[in-house]
Motif scaffolding. Sequence first.
Motif, PDB file in Angstrom:
ATOM      1  N   ARG A 194      91.044  84.256  96.266  1.00  0.00           N
ATOM      2  CA  ARG A 194      90.119  84.534  97.366  1.00  0.00           C
ATOM      3  C   ARG A 194      89.629  85.974  97.273  1.00  0.00           C
ATOM      4  O   ARG A 194      90.328  86.859  96.773  1.00  0.00           O
ATOM      5  N   PRO A 195      88.427  86.240  97.763  1.00  0.00           N
ATOM      6  CA  PRO A 195      87.846  87.587  97.687  1.00  0.00           C
ATOM      7  C   PRO A 195      88.749  88.638  98.328  1.00  0.00           C
ATOM      8  O   PRO A 195      89.305  88.434  99.404  1.00  0.00           O
ATOM      9  N   LEU A 250      93.714  80.970  97.378  1.00  0.00           N
ATOM     10  CA  LEU A 250      92.445  80.509  96.798  1.00  0.00           C
ATOM     11  C   LEU A 250      91.230  80.890  97.638  1.00  0.00           C
ATOM     12  O   LEU A 250      91.308  80.997  98.867  1.00  0.00           O
ATOM     13  N   ALA A 251      90.121  81.082  96.963  1.00  0.00           N
ATOM     14  CA  ALA A 251      88.848  81.277  97.643  1.00  0.00           C
ATOM     15  C   ALA A 251      88.501  80.033  98.436  1.00  0.00           C
ATOM     16  O   ALA A 251      88.782  78.914  97.994  1.00  0.00           O
ATOM     17  N   PRO A 252      87.894  80.191  99.607  1.00  0.00           N
ATOM     18  CA  PRO A 252      87.517  79.030 100.415  1.00  0.00           C
ATOM     19  C   PRO A 252      86.552  78.128  99.639  1.00  0.00           C
ATOM     20  O   PRO A 252      85.729  78.608  98.878  1.00  0.00           O
TER      21      PRO A 252
END
Length: 216
Positions: free
Chosen positions: A166-167, A214-216
């Motif tokens: 995730r960012p 994890l990134a959405p």
Amino acid sequence: MEGTHKRRYNSELRREHAEATRLRIAEAARALMIERGFADTTMSGVAAAAGVAVQTLYATCPGGKPALVKLVYDVTLAGDGRQVPQSERPAVRAIVEEPDPARKLAMYAAMAVAILGRIGPVHRVLRAAAAAGGAGAGDLLADTERQRRTGSHQLTGHLAEVGALRPGLTADRAADEAYALTSIEVYERLVDVCEWSVEEYQDWLARTLAGALLAP
């Protein structure tokens, strides 16, 4: 060519024999440790239970009892007597090759749960031994934690490489989160204390890892 084939065949037989001996010793030692505790598990007792000579036991575990306990831990962790690094085992390779990040973490959770289920009884013996000052137990536990952190960094480094984190989340911080979530302490509290089923824990772990990393 025939001589080369024979040497290769003999070498393979020796390797298989050594692996079988390692496994037999580790299983015998693990059973005695769980039954009697760390302090009352002796090298001679393990040799007798494994059906090997004491000299064979010391040849397999040249560091004495600390080396024997490490063998028990390593074999229990791996699930077999093969001297193959964790990173080269099929379950890990399958995670690396899986293209979907959420599926990667579901597979990682399944692997972690299998390992935690195997290692739990041994880990409890080692914790009790370390608390009582058992020779080598504390050092082994510290070493296993370093190995777990390394494994977590390998996972999150891979996720970073494929652009799945995730960012704003670094691979190092992600590794810390994965390391904490897959600890034996969390497993024991949810499965043993809260009485979750292993399947419920695995599902929670997969979802929590995905949500955290994890990134959405």
